[in-house]
Write a protein that holds these residues in place. Structure first.
Motif, mmCIF file in Angstrom:
data_model
loop_
_atom_site.group_PDB
_atom_site.id
_atom_site.type_symbol
_atom_site.label_atom_id
_atom_site.label_comp_id
_atom_site.label_asym_id
_atom_site.label_seq_id
_atom_site.Cartn_x
_atom_site.Cartn_y
_atom_site.Cartn_z
ATOM 1 N N ILE A 40 0.957 -1.244 -0.044
ATOM 2 C CA ILE A 40 -0.055 0.031 -0.199
ATOM 3 C C ILE A 40 0.933 1.364 -0.021
ATOM 4 O O ILE A 40 0.517 2.186 -0.655
ATOM 5 C CB ILE A 40 -0.945 -0.077 1.156
ATOM 6 C CG1 ILE A 40 -1.924 -1.279 1.144
ATOM 7 C CG2 ILE A 40 -1.660 1.137 1.315
ATOM 8 C CD1 ILE A 40 -2.696 -1.440 2.261
ATOM 9 N N GLY A 41 1.825 1.108 0.752
ATOM 10 C CA GLY A 41 2.686 2.310 0.733
ATOM 11 C C GLY A 41 2.324 3.187 1.693
ATOM 12 O O GLY A 41 1.454 2.957 2.372
ATOM 13 N N VAL B 120 5.164 -0.611 -3.085
ATOM 14 C CA VAL B 120 6.023 -1.395 -4.168
ATOM 15 C C VAL B 120 5.246 -2.830 -4.336
ATOM 16 O O VAL B 120 5.218 -3.579 -3.256
ATOM 17 C CB VAL B 120 7.373 -1.644 -3.390
ATOM 18 C CG1 VAL B 120 8.198 -2.524 -4.715
ATOM 19 C CG2 VAL B 120 7.807 -0.294 -3.334
ATOM 20 N N PRO B 121 4.845 -3.354 -5.362
ATOM 21 C CA PRO B 121 4.572 -4.526 -5.545
ATOM 22 C C PRO B 121 5.569 -5.725 -5.119
ATOM 23 O O PRO B 121 6.381 -5.502 -5.748
ATOM 24 C CB PRO B 121 3.836 -4.630 -7.124
ATOM 25 C CG PRO B 121 4.145 -3.239 -7.858
ATOM 26 C CD PRO B 121 5.246 -2.520 -6.813
ATOM 27 N N ARG C 171 2.274 -11.407 -9.360
ATOM 28 C CA ARG C 171 2.586 -9.873 -8.680
ATOM 29 C C ARG C 171 1.383 -9.231 -7.768
ATOM 30 O O ARG C 171 0.338 -9.659 -8.210
ATOM 31 C CB ARG C 171 2.741 -8.852 -10.024
ATOM 32 C CG ARG C 171 2.852 -7.585 -9.870
ATOM 33 C CD ARG C 171 3.315 -7.092 -11.301
ATOM 34 N NE ARG C 171 3.834 -5.806 -10.927
ATOM 35 C CZ ARG C 171 2.938 -4.590 -11.198
ATOM 36 N NH1 ARG C 171 1.813 -4.741 -11.318
ATOM 37 N NH2 ARG C 171 3.723 -3.344 -10.936
ATOM 38 N N LEU C 172 1.834 -9.224 -6.665
ATOM 39 C CA LEU C 172 0.878 -8.540 -5.658
ATOM 40 C C LEU C 172 0.940 -7.168 -5.767
ATOM 41 O O LEU C 172 1.822 -6.503 -4.958
ATOM 42 C CB LEU C 172 1.108 -9.216 -4.442
ATOM 43 C CG LEU C 172 0.373 -8.887 -3.199
ATOM 44 C CD1 LEU C 172 -1.124 -9.123 -3.493
ATOM 45 C CD2 LEU C 172 0.851 -9.060 -1.900
ATOM 46 N N ASP C 173 -0.073 -6.240 -6.169
ATOM 47 C CA ASP C 173 -0.100 -4.891 -5.911
ATOM 48 C C ASP C 173 -1.332 -4.605 -5.199
ATOM 49 O O ASP C 173 -1.853 -5.286 -4.562
ATOM 50 C CB ASP C 173 0.053 -4.344 -7.425
ATOM 51 C CG ASP C 173 -1.301 -4.686 -8.272
ATOM 52 O OD1 ASP C 173 -2.153 -5.436 -7.665
ATOM 53 O OD2 ASP C 173 -1.154 -4.573 -9.365
ATOM 54 N N GLY C 174 -1.627 -3.303 -5.115
ATOM 55 C CA GLY C 174 -2.781 -2.754 -4.515
ATOM 56 C C GLY C 174 -4.079 -3.436 -4.808
ATOM 57 O O GLY C 174 -4.705 -3.978 -3.993
ATOM 58 N N PHE C 175 -4.279 -3.598 -6.020
ATOM 59 C CA PHE C 175 -5.729 -4.440 -6.500
ATOM 60 C C PHE C 175 -5.735 -5.675 -6.240
ATOM 61 O O PHE C 175 -6.636 -6.339 -5.617
ATOM 62 C CB PHE C 175 -5.906 -4.031 -7.977
ATOM 63 C CG PHE C 175 -7.269 -4.091 -8.286
ATOM 64 C CD1 PHE C 175 -8.414 -4.069 -7.821
ATOM 65 C CD2 PHE C 175 -7.627 -5.024 -9.401
ATOM 66 C CE1 PHE C 175 -9.720 -4.355 -8.146
ATOM 67 C CE2 PHE C 175 -8.727 -5.479 -9.933
ATOM 68 C CZ PHE C 175 -9.929 -4.974 -9.185
ATOM 69 N N GLY C 176 -4.396 -6.191 -6.191
ATOM 70 C CA GLY C 176 -4.245 -7.807 -6.026
ATOM 71 C C GLY C 176 -4.459 -7.938 -4.524
ATOM 72 O O GLY C 176 -5.215 -8.914 -4.330
#
Lengths: 814, 182, 499, 139
Positions: free
Chosen positions: A50-51, A63-64, A82-87
């Motif tokens: 999330i940062g 940072v994903p 890849r785990l990012d915010g939406f993930g």
């Protein structure tokens, strides 16, 4: 670690499946380990992903987490996670709700039947696959997991395999999603090939603009629509409700059906302006939202009501994510969270009712006793969230959706879509109210038994998961700031150019609030006037009943495929050897003839050896004779005559070995032929000619003409090849190197000895085979064992004699 | 079977002379028309004489070795001649040749192609023998047919003798499934 | 290394000869067969590694330089096919031994089976058109005996169809061979590759079509395949499995080999192949849908999947050929495992008809798993090997912009999935009690005798291994495809310094 | 090759095809035999020239007929002979079973063709069930 999470799901799932039914409902406790682990891991990753920034200040600096493994990279098949915010949003949905469902299932399956543990195992596998979908950064990896969810869903729907309806629903689900998946695969290949990459994160940076991509977009959308049960592919989802309620709650409302929405959400920022994307997504989403709502309003089965409600909500989400506007998408992120929470809770409540009362039909519910109050409250709160009432999370999401649409919907048709959303929300309010009223017993019919009043209230553990989800709905609705950073990070992940705004419960008096009030007002009206509305709806649906429904369409399509297959197979697969030969010979004769005619050249000399003429006359006469005579023996002798004439040809041609062989073989063949033919009736009659004579004649002539032309063309082409026949060298080498004077024999045993080796093998084989067959009737004699019984491997023909046994081979003695 | 002494004797004489001819074809084949095939087939023709004279029993008397063994042995010789050169580092089927000067016969050439041809000869011979076993064993055929008339050995197969009548088969299957249900 | 090339042909043949002689002892036959096929497998693997590392391996039989003698050639394609077929032959032999049945009852099973193995190896390694004919005959003759082994009425009936059609095809092969020699004066592949381009173009195309038709009968192309689904199912279980896995694919191999090696680009039949491929895929799968018997369903799928291979070949690109190679060997494995499972189903449920069995997954879950894995793979569902193969085909098709055929392939793929779910729902799901059953054998807790289960499981595991090792296997297929598109490599390897 | 030889081969193929296209195995065998002769005929002349027997020492090697097609034809003849024997055995077995050598149609195919299968297809079952479910759903 990303891969480890997936593998853990796989391992736990397989372990549960492997243990059979031994674990019973405890299997779900084991299954819960996987989502629990995932949730725990996701929490540890959350701060990084999330940062630090919060919503209001714009871009998130999260940072994903990523992982990459090559599978078949030449084909572009690789596993990029890849785990990012939406993930993270999706993971919390998949695993958070997964955990709740596992706990809930322990209560639901308090009296486990055989196969219950299998559900737990398959569910874990499904959860792994679903995590794969939302974690894949690579379109093809996403597709792989996508199809895995279809397979596990198939097995889960059909788990009660003795129930034909379960089998039917499973088949329908996998065929529709499978068809969509295939189309999508083609679309993905098109997009990947024209963009040069399958990585979503790279596509985001360099959106493809190639011409063919429009076709790819349509294909991909078809896949997304089928998976998310959008019109007209939504027919499988209500059917899938035959699965046990925990499964429906998990797969068919909270997770799997969101895969299509998820994909649209991921691709919209890249492709929304390409081809027909917006037109397709928005029109399909709009139709789905309205039709789903209308149908939900007519259901008596609580579960089906929720299923149609889910379809409607998925259409809503499509309308939000499909725009490709990050402002609207941000609202959609809130909505997807809210939907996951309230829909799972509602399903759980229905499951509780079903489990304790034994029915889900609202006409059989007559209100519950006081011990049921917690359950009813949970149900009402969750339904209120669905209806979009403040101060719940559902309201927050819907409010933001309306607001962003009003403010940022600046593309063509956005006004219409806004209207659809408002109408759809009114319907949502109406069916939410129907759910609540049904739960409270307002639809109870007097002549149905009242079982609900004295039904046992659910245990705390059974209700617990639904309660937790509902508490979350309330809590997050009151304090949306809690999800704000997550939503902001998700929005940034979807569209790197986004600067997300804050999510608020109270955004002041604006147009959206006005619309919300309108929605609630009209919704209340619909509820108050529900009887006339229902009549109106029935009349309307009768009026449009001639329009084929999606279910009907599916069944008709499937039936026409199976019937068509039978009809086609009946024609092409005649089972008759003469017809097969007819087709094969026609093809063999005609196919090479066409190119050969273009190479037709001058005729060679008519006759090169005078002696050929009488021999040819003999061959032609004998072969015509063999085709005409009616007695078997005569025909065999005619064939022998052809053989002897052939030997004459060989002698004339300078081939004594060949002539000698031909003579001996012809003699032996005739003897053996006669040896067999003596058993058979002397004359033959065509009892039922398989091929009509004119056709037979035509094909025979065609075959003859073809061979004639081909032979002359081949001979005419010889001059264009400069090299000499390879036999020239054989003649030269035969005596000095192979020590033989008879070149033919040298070729047979030396130059081409391998041919001869193969040839004697064929002789051995046919000898052995002929004896085996001829003696099959008296195996005892040959094998020295009483072998007759098992040779035939379970074929029906070798069972004991059937009374009316057809006449046996007795006549032959006469 | 009644047997005429004259026929019997003449057949034996002819038989042996044809056999010798077949051996000639075999050994001369590398240099003149002939070879393993022709030799084996000629021997087969000789067998047919024996068969005409005395049926399959007569054939068995002429060749006491089982046809299986003759064929298998022939193939074995053939394959071995093919493989052995590999073991000594040469190519598959690579033949060696020897020449020797013998006083009376002049130059005698022998190549390892000969055993290969012998293998061919044996296979062809075995094949013909097998054919007579298969189609010429009248007694056994009668027995098998008798068995099928009596309905034991072949009963199951003869049931389907009228394959053309599909309905009958259908009925059979139904009856069988009904029987199984009982 | 080149000394090993003839061994996959010679060892099974030697074993077959011995096996005929020791016919009375089944035990000895078993040992001979297993040893022969196991060593063949090892040698094939060595050959594949060698061909991949050192390039095309050539052995000249009799020590005669090409084109006098018969050249035996192992390039990557041959090597891949050799290894796959050797593995399948070994596994099915073990299955047959475990089953008893025809293997135990019939003296001729082992010799015939070994001849089949030898014929397959010969077809895959020979570099000579006439020797290919002989190799086909070895393989087919053995298959005639195996398919009628038992001599039941339905076997004789279907055997007649099978033998007559194969024999007619062989006769046409002879005619084509005669014409090829008439026009070019040679039968050696490498030599032909140099001579055929000199012919007038019409003659070249004529030969290309004629060879396609001749091999198309063996491979089961539309409209030449009708004999196949009628005859394969009547053979004894293990025999059906190996036929389904191998025989048609040897035909496909011959098509790939001849169409890529012998004919220059302007005589290649791209469009014709694509049309034939589409029809084969579609008609095959429609036939499968109409069937009720598992064996017959799977037999029709053989046909349908041949279409995919021919489609990929018809593109004549590296991607297409690589896809064809990958699809072919993967399909051999899948088909073999599915038919072995069918054999087990038949044993377990008493029948292979979907209307007569049911509910097997409850009594024999392992059997269900062993069916499900290859079935999903066959339907092209990820992440199984079949998906990689199908994906490769689609990918190559899209690259060449053959939209219509890709569309047909996708549709057929869906129907294949339907067909597999039909088997699954019919045989593994449902209530067995409401179906007429015959002689069900539920004595084994595993789902079948241990040896049968083990060999089936081994083949299934090989299929799964294709998925795991898809990357090296696809690279290998790609290298094989590059070889195929550069016929000069083959020619110079065989002909050495000669022109 | 001369036109005559090609014509004879064509006649053989025509007659062979005529015999193949009916149901009697014994006629089919004769038909296959004729086709085989056609193949051998074409092989025989495929060397391109007629000559003396290819025996070293009997004449000028340049005047020999082409030996390779002869060897190929010999192999083909023998192989065809072997397979024909097997086909004969099939006919023999067919006679044992059915008292005739007619090649019957495939039973299963005929069932499908006549739409006579009594066993309902699993798909039919599932479809009927789904249709019923859909009907109920409609209410």
């Amino acid at each position: 670690m990303l891969l480890f999470i997936l593998l853990t799901h796989l391992a736990i799932g397989v372990a549960i499946l492997g243990s059979g039914d031994r674990l019973g409902r405890r299997a779900f406790a084991v299954a819960a380990l996987a989502p629990a682990l995932t949730v725990g891991w996701a929490i540890t990753q959350a701060s990084g992903v999330i940062g630090s920034s919060s919503g209001g200040s714009g871009m998130s600096d999260g940072v994903p987490v990523s992982f990459s493994w090559m599978w078949v990279e030449q084909l572009g098949l690789q596993l990029d996670l890849r785990l990012d915010g939406f993930g993270l949003v999706m993971v919390s949905l998949v695993s958070g709700i997964g955990l709740m469902v596992c706990i809930y299932a322990m209560g639901y399956f308090s009296y486990p039947k055989p196969g219950t543990a299998r559900l737990a195992g398959l569910m874990t596998l499904f959860a792994g696959a679903m995590l794969g979908v939302v974690l894949s950064d690579h379109l093809l990896a996403l597709f792989v997991f996508w199809e895995l969810t279809s397979i596990t869903s198939y097995l889960l729907i059909g788990n009660d395999d003795r129930n034909p309806r379960a089998r039917a629903a499973a088949l329908q689900a996998i065929l529709i999603t499978g068809a969509g998946g295939l189309v999508m695969l083609v679309g993905l290949i098109i997009i990947g090939q024209s963009a040069g990459t399958y990585l979503i994160s790279e596509l985001l940076l360099n959106p493809p603009t190639d011409g063919v991509i429009a076709a790819g977009v349509i294909c991909v959308l078809v896949g997304a629509f089928t998976k998310s049960a959008q019109a007209p592919f939504g027919s499988w989802l209500p059917g899938a409700m035959v699965a046990p309620t925990p499964i429906s709650a998990y797969l068919h409302s909270a997770t799997m059906v969101k895969a299509g929405v998820y994909l649209v959400a991921r691709l919209a920022p890249i492709l929304a302006t390409t081809g027909q994307w917006r037109v397709l997504v928005l029109s399909v989403g709009a139709v789905t939202m309205v039709i789903g709502g209308l149908r939900a309003m007519r259901q008596y089965d609580l579960k089906l009501l929720l299923a149609y409600g889910t379809i409607s909500q998925l259409g809503f989400l499509m309308l939000m994510f499909g725009t490709g506007e990050y402002k609207i998408a941000q609202a959609a992120v809130v909505l997807i969270l809210a939907h996951g929470a309230f829909k799972a809770a509602l399903f759980m409540v229905v499951g509780i009712v079903d489990h304790e009362v034994g029915t889900r039909d609202i006409r059989e519910l007559h209100g519950f006793g006081s011990s049921w109050r917690p359950t009813v409250v949970v149900g009402i709160l969750a339904a209120a969230s669905m209806a979009g009432l403040p101060p719940l999370l559902g309201f927050v999401g819907k409010e933001k959706a309306l607001d962003t649409y009003i403010t940022y919907g600046d593309f063509t048709g956005s006004g219409v879509v806004l209207g659809v959303i408002v109408v759809g929300s009114m319907l949502t309010f109406a069916y939410s109210a129907r759910f609540v009223l049904g739960l409270l017993g307002h639809f109870g019919v007097a002549d149905k038994p009242n079982r609900s009043a004295e039904a046992h209230a659910p245990s705390a553990m059974f209700l617990g998961p639904a309660a937790v989800l509902t508490v979350l709905t309330v809590l997050l609705g009151l304090a949306p700031r809690l999800v704000d950073p997550l939503v902001a990070a998700a929005t940034t992940a979807l569209d790197p150019t986004a600067s997300p705004s804050t999510v608020k419960l109270w955004a002041g008096f604006n147009a959206a609030l006005g619309l919300s009030v309108l929605v609630i007002g009209v919704g209340l009206l619909l509820v108050w006037k529900r009887a006339p509305v229902a009549r109106l709806q029935r009349r309307f649906s009768d009026a449009i009943s001639w329009i084929p429904s999606a279910e009907r369409g599916f069944l008709v399509a499937l039936r026409s495929v199976t019937d068509g297959s039978k009809r086609l197979t009946a024609v092409v697969q005649s089972g008759s050897l003469p017809i097969y030969l007819l087709i094969i010979i026609s093809v063999v004769a005609i196919a090479p003839l066409i190119p050969a005619l273009s190479a037709w050249s001058d005729l060679p000399p008519l006759v090169d050896v005078p002696l050929h003429v009488p021999l040819a006359a003999l061959v032609i006469a004998a072969s015509l004779g063999a085709s005409i005579v009616k007695r078997r023996i005569s025909a065999a002798l005619m064939l022998g005559a052809v053989g002897y004439a052939m030997a004459g040809f060989f002698i004339v041609q300078g081939a004594p070995d060949l002539a000698l062989t031909q003579l001996v073989i012809e003699t032996l063949a005739t003897v053996l032929f006669v040896l067999v033919l003596r058993f058979l009736p002397t004359r033959w009659a065509d009892r039922s000619p398989a091929v009509a004579r004119p056709i037979r004649l035509t094909v025979s002539v065609a075959a003859a003409v073809s061979v004639f032309v081909l032979a002359l063309v081949a001979a005419g082409s010889r001059d264009s090849v400069s090299e000499a026949n390879i036999s020239v060298e054989m003649i030269a080498r035969s005596a000095p190197e192979a020590k033989g004077n008879n070149i033919v024999n040298v070729i047979l045993v030396d130059f081409r000895g391998l041919d001869t080796l193969g040839e004697i093998t064929v002789l051995v084989v046919s000898g052995v085979g002929a004896v085996a067959l001829a003696r099959a009737g008296r195996r005892r004699l040959m094998l020295g064992s009483d072998a007759a019984d098992e040779v035939a491997d379970y074929e029906w023909s070798e069972h004991e004699p059937v009374p009316s046994a057809a006449p046996v081979a007795g006549e032959m003695d006469q | 079977m009644k047997r005429l002494l004259v026929v019997d004797t003449s057949v034996r004489v002819v038989f042996h002379s044809i056999l010798v001819l077949s051996l000639y074809f075999l050994f001369a084949g590398h240099n003149q028309p002939g070879g393993g095939f022709v030799g084996g087939l000629t021997a087969g023709a000789a067998i047919s004489f024996r068969y005409v004279a005395g049926g399959v029993a007569e054939v068995r008397r002429a060749f006491p070795l089982r046809p299986w063994t003759i064929m298998g042995g022939g193939l074995l010789i053939g394959v071995l001649t093919a493989i052995l050169p590999i073991l000594s580092g040469n190519a598959l089927l690579e033949h060696a040749a020897w020449e020797a000067d013998i006083a009376i016969l002049g130059t005698v050439k022998a190549t390892s192609a000969l055993p290969f041809d012998i293998g061919v000869y044996l296979v062809v011979l075995g094949l013909i023998l097998m054919m007579f076993e298969a189609f010429g064993d009248d007694e056994a055929i009668d027995e098998a047919v008798g068995a099928s008339v009596r309905g034991d050995a072949l009963e199951a197969d003869s049931v389907v003798s009228d394959l053309f009548e599909l309905e009958q088969i259908r009925e059979l299957q139904l009856r069988r499934s009904r029987r199984d249900q009982l | 290394m080149t000394a090993l090339i003839p061994l996959p042909i010679a060892i099974p043949l030697l074993a077959a000869a011995i096996s005929v002689i020791v016919g009375r002892s089944r035990q000895a036959q078993r040992v001979i067969g297993l040893v022969a096929l196991a060593s063949t497998t090892a040698i094939s693997i060595a050959l594949l590694i060698g061909a991949d590392r050192d390039g095309i391996l050539v052995a000249q039989s009799g020590g005669w330089p090409a084109p006098i003698g018969i050249s035996l050639v192992v390039d990557r394609l041959s090597g891949i096919m050799l290894v796959t077929s050797a593995l399948m032959l070994l596994a099915v032999l073990i299955f047959a031994i475990g089953q008893g049945g025809v293997e135990r009852q019939h003296v001729a099973f082992h010799p015939m089976y070994l001849v089949l193995a030898s014929g397959v190896a010969a077809s895959l390694t020979t570099g000579d058109l006439f020797n290919l004919f002989v190799a086909f005959e070895m393989m087919l003759a053995a298959s005639y005996v195996l398919i009628t082994m038992g001599g039941r009425a339905d076997q004789v009936r279907s055997g007649m169809t099978y033998v007559v059609i194969s024999l007619v095809a062989s006769t046409f092969f002879i005619v084509v061979l005669a014409l090829v020699y008439t026009a070019t004066g040679t039968v050696n592949f490498a030599d032909l590759a140099g001579r055929i381009p000199q012919l007038p173009q019409g003659t070249q195309v004529m030969f290309a079509v004629a060879l396609l038709v001749v091999f198309g009968i063996k491979a089961g192309l539309f409209p030449l395949f009708f004999w196949l689904p009628d005859s394969y199912p009547t053979a004894p279980g293990p025999v059906t499995a190996i036929f389904a896995g191998l025989l048609t694919k040897v035909g496909v191999y011959a098509i790939i080999r001849t169409q890529t090696l012998l004919f220059p680009a302007e005589a290649q039949l791209g469009t014709l192949l694509l049309v034939v491929a589409s029809l084969t895929m579609a008609v095959g799968v429609f036939g499968a849908i109409a069937q009720d018997d598992m064996k017959r369903i799977l037999s029709f799928h053989i046909v349908s999947q041949i279409g995919y291979m021919i489609f990929a070949l018809g593109l004549f690109t590296v991607a297409g050929l690589a896809a064809a190679v990958f699809y072919t060997f993967n399909n051999i494995i899948l088909k073999t495992s599915l038919l072995l499972v069918t054999g087990l189903v038949e044993r377990r449920g008493g029948s292979s008809r979907l209307s007569e069995v049911g509910g097997l997954v409850r009594g024999a879950p392992l059997l269900g798993l062993m069916f499900a894995l290859p079935a999903l793979s066959l339907a092209g569902l990820p992440p199984f090997g079949g998906f990689v193969a199908k994906f490769a085909v689609f990918d190559a098709g899209v690259q060449s912009s053959e939209w219509v055929v890709v569309g047909v392939a996708a549709f057929v793929s869906l129907l294949t999935l339907y067909s597999m779910t039909k088997i699954w729902a019919g045989a593994f799901w449902g209530d067995p009690d409401d179906r007429p059953r015959q002689r069900p054998d539920t004595s084994d807790t595993l789902g079948g005798p241990a040896l049968m289960m083990a060999s089936t499981a081994a083949v299934v595991v090989i299929g799964v291994a294709v998925m795991i090792f898809a990357r090296p296997l696809y690279s290998l297929s790609e290298r094989a495809a590059e070889d195929l598109l550069e016929p000069i490599r083959y020619v110079s390897a065989v002909m050495g310094g000669r022109p | 090759m001369s036109v005559l030889v090609a014509f004879v081969a064509a006649v053989l193929v025509g007659c062979g095809t005529w015999l193949l296209l009916q149901r009697r195995l014994s006629r089919i065998i004769i038909g296959v035999g004729l086709l085989g002769h056609a193949g051998n005929m074409l092989l025989m002349v495929s060397g391109g020239r007629r000559g003396t027997a290819p025996l070293i020492g009997t004449g000028d090697p340049a005047g020999f007929s082409d030996p390779l097609p002869q060897a190929l034809a010999l192999t083909a003849i023998v192989i065809t002979f072997g397979i024909t024997l097997f086909l004969l055995a099939l006919g023999f077995r067919s006679w044992q079973l059915t008292n005739d050598d007619v090649v019957e149609d495939d039973v299963e195919d005929r069932f499908i063709a006549r739409q006579q299968r009594v066993d309902r297809d699993i798909a039919d079952e599932i479809l009927a069930e789904a249709a019923q479910a859909a009907e109920e759903d409609r209410r």
